[in-house]
Design an enzyme around this catalytic site. Structure first.
Site, mmCIF file in Angstrom:
data_model
loop_
_atom_site.group_PDB
_atom_site.id
_atom_site.type_symbol
_atom_site.label_atom_id
_atom_site.label_comp_id
_atom_site.label_asym_id
_atom_site.label_seq_id
_atom_site.Cartn_x
_atom_site.Cartn_y
_atom_site.Cartn_z
ATOM 1 N N HIS A 75 -4.836 4.013 7.711
ATOM 2 C CA HIS A 75 -4.602 2.614 7.353
ATOM 3 C C HIS A 75 -3.790 2.529 6.072
ATOM 4 C CE1 HIS A 75 -7.695 2.528 4.086
ATOM 5 N NE2 HIS A 75 -8.321 3.398 4.850
ATOM 6 N N ASP A 77 -3.645 -0.572 4.506
ATOM 7 C CA ASP A 77 -4.234 -1.635 3.684
ATOM 8 C C ASP A 77 -5.182 -1.025 2.654
ATOM 9 O OD1 ASP A 77 -6.028 -1.024 5.857
ATOM 10 O OD2 ASP A 77 -7.176 -2.822 5.369
ATOM 11 N N GLU A 141 -8.247 -2.122 7.982
ATOM 12 C CA GLU A 141 -9.403 -1.231 7.974
ATOM 13 C C GLU A 141 -10.377 -1.612 6.878
ATOM 14 O OE1 GLU A 141 -12.002 2.243 7.228
ATOM 15 O OE2 GLU A 141 -10.683 1.223 5.823
#
Length: 390
Positions: A75, A77, A141
């Site tokens: 991920h 993020d 996530e």
């Protein structure tokens, strides 16, 4: 074409890690992080597809069509940095100084994603894989995880896309690189209990209906049960009450409602449905002596799973040991990750950087750890396509 702040030398993970950290991709904002990833992967010959769901964007990339297919997952993020002034280095500055890379996401998990890409470049420099390599990179996530990996996997399944094994780059090591590989995860269940009564003055209890005793009775019943003694390699399941609220700062008012929240982390001795049924059965046993109600709002955010020890986990352990001198333990502790979604589609394990500073002020990792992780991932790719036939 690669973005201007990204080196064409993708075999070196540091420039890509820095380019990713400089994108302030706090969930659900992407801030161009997936554009950086797509540019890098396209240079390596990957076919890239974006999967936007809700406010979230996701990237799936694949190189080749043959099996076996090895999937890297992760991920871009990150969690918010908090107070920027509390950091010794700017949280999105991606400064590398004295052999340390600073910034939000350095450990969790932009450093590992950069190592994945660099490992593919190094692997391809030695020849073509006898199979396919894929990436699933989400921007959801750290948040609700509704529009991220789970949604992409469902879409890929509808399209007939498959893969054979997956490695997630979560920061699995608590102390030093090579400590642990996550070969499974506990499940997670969240529940909010609400007992509704009737507000009134404490001096006139006959005119009120106090919800607190019923809530305490119910919590007592739930806490009295020992869920299990642990199922190796899992620790015992545990129920933890996280809040009890009545919204009442006074001592002379009986509240109208009382609420409690708890979480259950459970091993493979249980599943979400069975635990939900148990909670509801305990709710049904509470006999309210007034005209009120009890509600249980239950959400299972992930089931427990285990990738059994075997050729895949042994390959991972061998490659980590070859580069670090440490034989990593196969563990299942800690929180949940997107591996809980991936395990429904293929065997999955997790291995990444050291997580000692993840989510903290001054998140950072040694640059040498990113380099070593790249070497580990490269060795894994070589071993995988040598030992895992179509």
């Amino acid at each position: 074409m690669l973005t201007s702040d990204l080196s064409n030398d993708l075999a070196n993970p540091l420039p890509l890690a820095q380019a990713l950290i400089r994108r302030p991709s706090v969930t659900p904002i992407d801030a161009g992080a997936l554009d950086v990833m797509q540019a890098a992967l396209e240079q390596l010959g990957f076919t890239c597809r974006r999967y936007p769901f809700g406010e979230v964007d996701n990237l799936y990339a694949r190189r080749g069509t043959a099996s076996p297919c090895f999937l890297f997952a992760g991920h871009t993020d990150v969690v918010p940095p908090g107070d920027d002034d509390a950091w010794r280095k700017p949280p999105f500055g991606a400064e590398a100084e004295d052999g340390v890379l600073w910034g939000r996401g350095a450990a969790d998990m932009k450093g590992a994603i950069a190592a994945m890409v660099a490992s593919v470049q190094r692997f391809l420099d030695t020849g073509e894989p006898k199979g396919s390599i894929a990436f699933l990179i989400t921007g959801d996530e750290e948040g609700p995880a509704i529009h991220g990996t789970k949604a992409v996997l469902e879409a890929l399944a509808d399209e007939g896309e498959t893969f054979d094994h997956c490695l997630v780059g979560e920061p699995t090591n608590p102390n030093v690189l090579g400590d642990t590989i996550k070969s499974g995860r506990r499940g997670s269940l969240n529940c909010t209990l609400t007992v509704t009564g009737r507000q009134g003055h404490v001096a006139y209890p006959e005119r009120a209906e106090n919800p607190i005793p019923a809530l305490l009775d119910l919590l007592g019943r739930l806490l009295a049960r020992k869920l299990d003694d642990g199922v190796p390699p899992f620790q015992p399941s545990n129920l933890e009450v996280t809040s009890v609220d009545v919204g009442n700062p006074t001592t002379n008012v009986i509240p109208a409602a009382a609420t409690a929240r708890f979480n259950i982390r459970f091993n493979i001795a249980h599943n979400g449905d069975a635990l939900s049924d148990w909670i509801r059965s305990e709710v049904a046993k509470i006999d309210l002596d007034f005209d009120g109600r009890i509600e249980a709002d239950i959400h299972v955010t992930g089931e427990a799973f285990l990738t059994p020890a075997g050729p895949f986990t042994t390959l991972l352990q061998d490659c980590v040991e070859a580069e670090t001198g440490r034989r990593p333990a196969l563990t299942t502790g800690g929180g949940t990750s997107d591996a809980r979604f991936i395990q429904l589609y293929a065997p999955v394990a997790e291995f990444g950087l050291v997580g000692a500073t993840m989510h903290q002020v001054d998140e950072r990792v040694p640059v040498s750890d990113i380099e070593t992780l790249t070497a580990i991932y490269t060795r894994i790719l070589k071993g995988y396509f040598k030992d895992f036939p179509a």
